[in-house]
Design a protein around this motif. Structure first.
Motif, PDB file in Angstrom:
ATOM      1  N   GLY A   1       0.822  -1.198   0.000  1.00  0.00           N
ATOM      2  CA  GLY A   1       0.000   0.000   0.000  1.00  0.00           C
ATOM      3  C   GLY A   1       0.857   1.248   0.000  1.00  0.00           C
ATOM      4  O   GLY A   1       1.615   1.489   0.943  1.00  0.00           O
ATOM      5  N   ALA A   2       0.746   2.051  -1.069  1.00  0.00           N
ATOM      6  CA  ALA A   2       1.497   3.306  -1.156  1.00  0.00           C
ATOM      7  C   ALA A   2       0.572   4.485  -0.916  1.00  0.00           C
ATOM      8  O   ALA A   2       0.712   5.532  -1.551  1.00  0.00           O
ATOM      9  N   GLY A   3      -0.353   4.301   0.000  1.00  0.00           N
ATOM     10  CA  GLY A   3      -1.196   5.398   0.422  1.00  0.00           C
ATOM     11  C   GLY A   3      -0.501   6.190   1.508  1.00  0.00           C
ATOM     12  O   GLY A   3       0.719   6.107   1.689  1.00  0.00           O
ATOM     13  N   TYR A   4      -1.287   6.935   2.247  1.00  0.00           N
ATOM     14  CA  TYR A   4      -0.735   7.827   3.260  1.00  0.00           C
ATOM     15  C   TYR A   4       0.113   7.066   4.278  1.00  0.00           C
ATOM     16  O   TYR A   4       1.279   7.395   4.518  1.00  0.00           O
ATOM     17  N   ILE A   5      -0.455   6.016   4.880  1.00  0.00           N
ATOM     18  CA  ILE A   5       0.251   5.281   5.931  1.00  0.00           C
ATOM     19  C   ILE A   5       1.392   4.457   5.356  1.00  0.00           C
ATOM     20  O   ILE A   5       2.481   4.380   5.928  1.00  0.00           O
ATOM     21  N   GLY A   6       1.169   3.855   4.190  1.00  0.00           N
ATOM     22  CA  GLY A   6       2.213   3.034   3.583  1.00  0.00           C
ATOM     23  C   GLY A   6       3.447   3.830   3.224  1.00  0.00           C
ATOM     24  O   GLY A   6       4.583   3.392   3.462  1.00  0.00           O
TER      25      GLY A   6
ATOM     26  N   ALA B   1       8.944   5.095   4.166  1.00  0.00           N
ATOM     27  CA  ALA B   1      10.009   6.099   4.181  1.00  0.00           C
ATOM     28  C   ALA B   1      10.706   6.153   5.533  1.00  0.00           C
ATOM     29  O   ALA B   1      11.931   6.286   5.616  1.00  0.00           O
ATOM     30  N   CYS B   2       9.931   6.050   6.611  1.00  0.00           N
ATOM     31  CA  CYS B   2      10.528   6.132   7.951  1.00  0.00           C
ATOM     32  C   CYS B   2      11.339   4.880   8.282  1.00  0.00           C
ATOM     33  O   CYS B   2      12.402   4.975   8.924  1.00  0.00           O
TER      34      CYS B   2
ATOM     35  N   VAL C   1       8.025  -0.871  -1.418  1.00  0.00           N
ATOM     36  CA  VAL C   1       6.624  -0.497  -1.254  1.00  0.00           C
ATOM     37  C   VAL C   1       5.871  -0.891  -2.515  1.00  0.00           C
ATOM     38  O   VAL C   1       6.247  -0.487  -3.623  1.00  0.00           O
ATOM     39  N   ARG C   2       4.815  -1.670  -2.332  1.00  0.00           N
ATOM     40  CA  ARG C   2       4.026  -2.111  -3.481  1.00  0.00           C
ATOM     41  C   ARG C   2       2.662  -1.441  -3.497  1.00  0.00           C
ATOM     42  O   ARG C   2       2.018  -1.295  -2.461  1.00  0.00           O
ATOM     43  N   ASP C   3       2.230  -1.053  -4.691  1.00  0.00           N
ATOM     44  CA  ASP C   3       0.877  -0.553  -4.877  1.00  0.00           C
ATOM     45  C   ASP C   3       0.360  -1.091  -6.204  1.00  0.00           C
ATOM     46  O   ASP C   3       1.147  -1.327  -7.140  1.00  0.00           O
ATOM     47  N   ILE C   4      -0.951  -1.283  -6.305  1.00  0.00           N
ATOM     48  CA  ILE C   4      -1.527  -1.844  -7.531  1.00  0.00           C
ATOM     49  C   ILE C   4      -1.825  -0.767  -8.565  1.00  0.00           C
ATOM     50  O   ILE C   4      -2.245  -1.082  -9.678  1.00  0.00           O
TER      51      ILE C   4
ATOM     52  N   ALA D   1       6.480  -8.288   6.401  1.00  0.00           N
ATOM     53  CA  ALA D   1       5.507  -7.702   5.482  1.00  0.00           C
ATOM     54  C   ALA D   1       4.561  -6.815   6.280  1.00  0.00           C
ATOM     55  O   ALA D   1       3.950  -7.269   7.254  1.00  0.00           O
ATOM     56  N   TYR D   2       4.464  -5.547   5.878  1.00  0.00           N
ATOM     57  CA  TYR D   2       3.557  -4.606   6.526  1.00  0.00           C
ATOM     58  C   TYR D   2       2.312  -4.415   5.666  1.00  0.00           C
ATOM     59  O   TYR D   2       2.416  -4.127   4.472  1.00  0.00           O
ATOM     60  N   VAL D   3       1.151  -4.542   6.276  1.00  0.00           N
ATOM     61  CA  VAL D   3      -0.116  -4.325   5.581  1.00  0.00           C
ATOM     62  C   VAL D   3      -0.567  -2.900   5.881  1.00  0.00           C
ATOM     63  O   VAL D   3      -0.893  -2.574   7.027  1.00  0.00           O
ATOM     64  N   CYS D   4      -0.584  -2.045   4.854  1.00  0.00           N
ATOM     65  CA  CYS D   4      -0.910  -0.622   5.024  1.00  0.00           C
ATOM     66  C   CYS D   4      -1.960  -0.182   4.010  1.00  0.00           C
ATOM     67  O   CYS D   4      -1.851   0.892   3.397  1.00  0.00           O
TER      68      CYS D   4
END
Length: 431
Positions: free
Chosen positions: A13-18, A23-24, A34-37, A84-87
């Motif tokens: 998820g490359a949204g706000y939280i992802g 980055a942090c 970071v993966r986004d669809i 793996a982080y789910v964001c």
């Protein structure tokens, strides 16, 4: 001295939280993919552009570009990943429950990633979701992979600072090894680690946001009472906030809360309670007060002007708070809709907002400066407390407005000063 282990982390998820999480974590020295669809979003990030506005985030991504990769490819995301982080988003569904379809899509995609050591949930999910995720991981051949709920407590506009200097890092894990791994991942972060069970960690996020929303709705109710009794809510809130048991935070009256967390999480907690057969009476009232607060501003203008039909009204600030471009559940959307429904012409200004090309925004006009939005207006509502609004030439604006009527929905400006300039000034909870 032993070197801190560098981990390979996959962020879904490359949204706000992802983006903030990825980055942090890269800033802490880890290698992050970071993966986004959404191919367009990934292409933008690869080019060095950031699709959201968050102070410091672009610099952080640029500084860590050697450790931070963006992709749409699942194999590239999981290659060598230890965590793996789910964001991903968990928006409300038609039933009011959280829509976990994106969460389950990520969980299913992890099947076969036997090299993973842990899966961590950043997304806000209902209490009990971790139990179901654990069962799905077990069924997918990942029984050896740990699971943790690691909720985020970042506020838009200060998210990078909040991640790196948090009040607490909450880790809900069913085993000590997973808790230790997530804790170690955050080494270098300036904040205490609080370890608990998964369900309690899931509840912490919902309860925290519900309590903050409660404080805002409470002070807004006091503000209404202050208006009716002649008290000044600013003075009341200042004195109440000096009580060490209460504190000053979130005792700011206004035109209601919005954003990506408070509305969604409050409704999610209320729905969670309903699903157990319990009615959260206090939280239901908190939500009702907030919904009413957004509409009281329009009614105040209507009372002052006699009618809104044919009136020009300027909305100053559109985002749900300053320092962000986020329009999710913004109070301005309710105000614009109500004003248009009353027959008003709506003029808008905001330095960062990018409203979607849908109603009510397609029926409003946007202006480059507050002064242009105010020109020819019969009234204005200060919706978002952007600091630029303190520097407006309010004397000049009064001269070009048809009627200098101002509802200060954030109590940003000085009432006496505005009245001295000829404004009919109305604030929230001010006599």
């Amino acid at each position: 001295m032993a070197h801190k282990p560098v981990r390979q982390v996959a962020v879904f998820g490359a949204g706000y939280i992802g983006l903030v999480t990825g980055a942090c974590l890269a800033e802490l020295g880890h290698r992050v993919v970071v993966r986004d669809i959404d191919p367009a979003k990934v292409a933008l990030l690869r080019s060095g552009d950031v699709p959201i506005y968050e102070p410091g985030l672009g610099d952080l991504i640029a500084r860590n570009k050697e450790r931070l990769t963006f992709t749409t490819d699942l194999d590239e995301t999981l290659h060598g990943a230890e965590l793996a982080y789910v964001c991903v988003d968990t928006p409300p569904s038609s039933s009011g429950d959280a829509d976990l379809s994106r969460v389950w899509s990520v969980v299913r995609s992890l099947e076969g990633a036997a090299h993973l050591r842990a899966v961590a949930m950043k997304s806000t999910v209902p209490v009990g979701t971790g139990t179901r995720v654990r069962a799905a991981l077990d069924a997918g051949g990942l029984a050896h992979v740990g699971y943790a709920a690691n909720p985020e407590f970042t506020a838009e506009g200060t998210a990078v600072h909040d991640f790196l200097h948090p009040d607490r890092i909450v880790i809900g894990a069913s085993d000590e090894a997973t808790a230790a791994l997530i804790s170690e991942l955050h080494e270098g972060v300036d904040g205490p680690v609080v370890v608990m069970d998964v369900r309690s960690a899931e509840m912490v996020k919902l309860a925290s946001n519900a309590l903050l929303a409660t404080k805002i709705s409470f002070i807004n109710e006091i503000a209404t009472l202050c208006e009716k009794t002649g008290a000044d809510v600013e003075e009341v809130a200042r004195a109440v906030g000096l009580d060490h048991r209460l504190g000053p935070h979130f005792l700011r009256p206004g035109v209601g809360w919005g954003g990506s967390c408070f509305p969604k999480d409050s409704e999610a907690l209320r729905q969670l309670a309903s699903n157990t057969g319990y009615h959260l009476q206090l939280l239901s009232a908190v939500i009702e007060v907030n919904n009413l607060q957004k509409r009281r501003a329009v009614q105040k203008l209507k009372d002052e002007l006699g009618t809104l039909t044919g009136m020009r009204v300027a909305l100053l600030g559109l985002t749900f708070k300053p320092g962000t471009d986020d329009m999710r559940e913004a109070t301005s959307t309710v105000l614009a809709s109500r004003l248009l429904a009353e027959g008003a012409e709506v003029r808008c200004w905001d330095p960062m907002a990018r409203p979607a090309e849908v109603e009510p925004w397609v029926s409003t006009t946007r202006h480059a400066t507050p002064e242009l939005a105010l020109e020819g207006a019969d009234a204005a509502i200060l919706v978002t407390e952007w600091p630029q609004l303190k520097d407006v030439d309010w004397a000049g604006a009064a001269a070009v407005m048809r009627r200098p009527v101002l509802f200060d929905g954030r109590n940003l400006l000085d009432p006496a000063g505005m009245r001295a300039l000829g404004y009919t000034y109305m604030g929230v909870g001010r006599p």
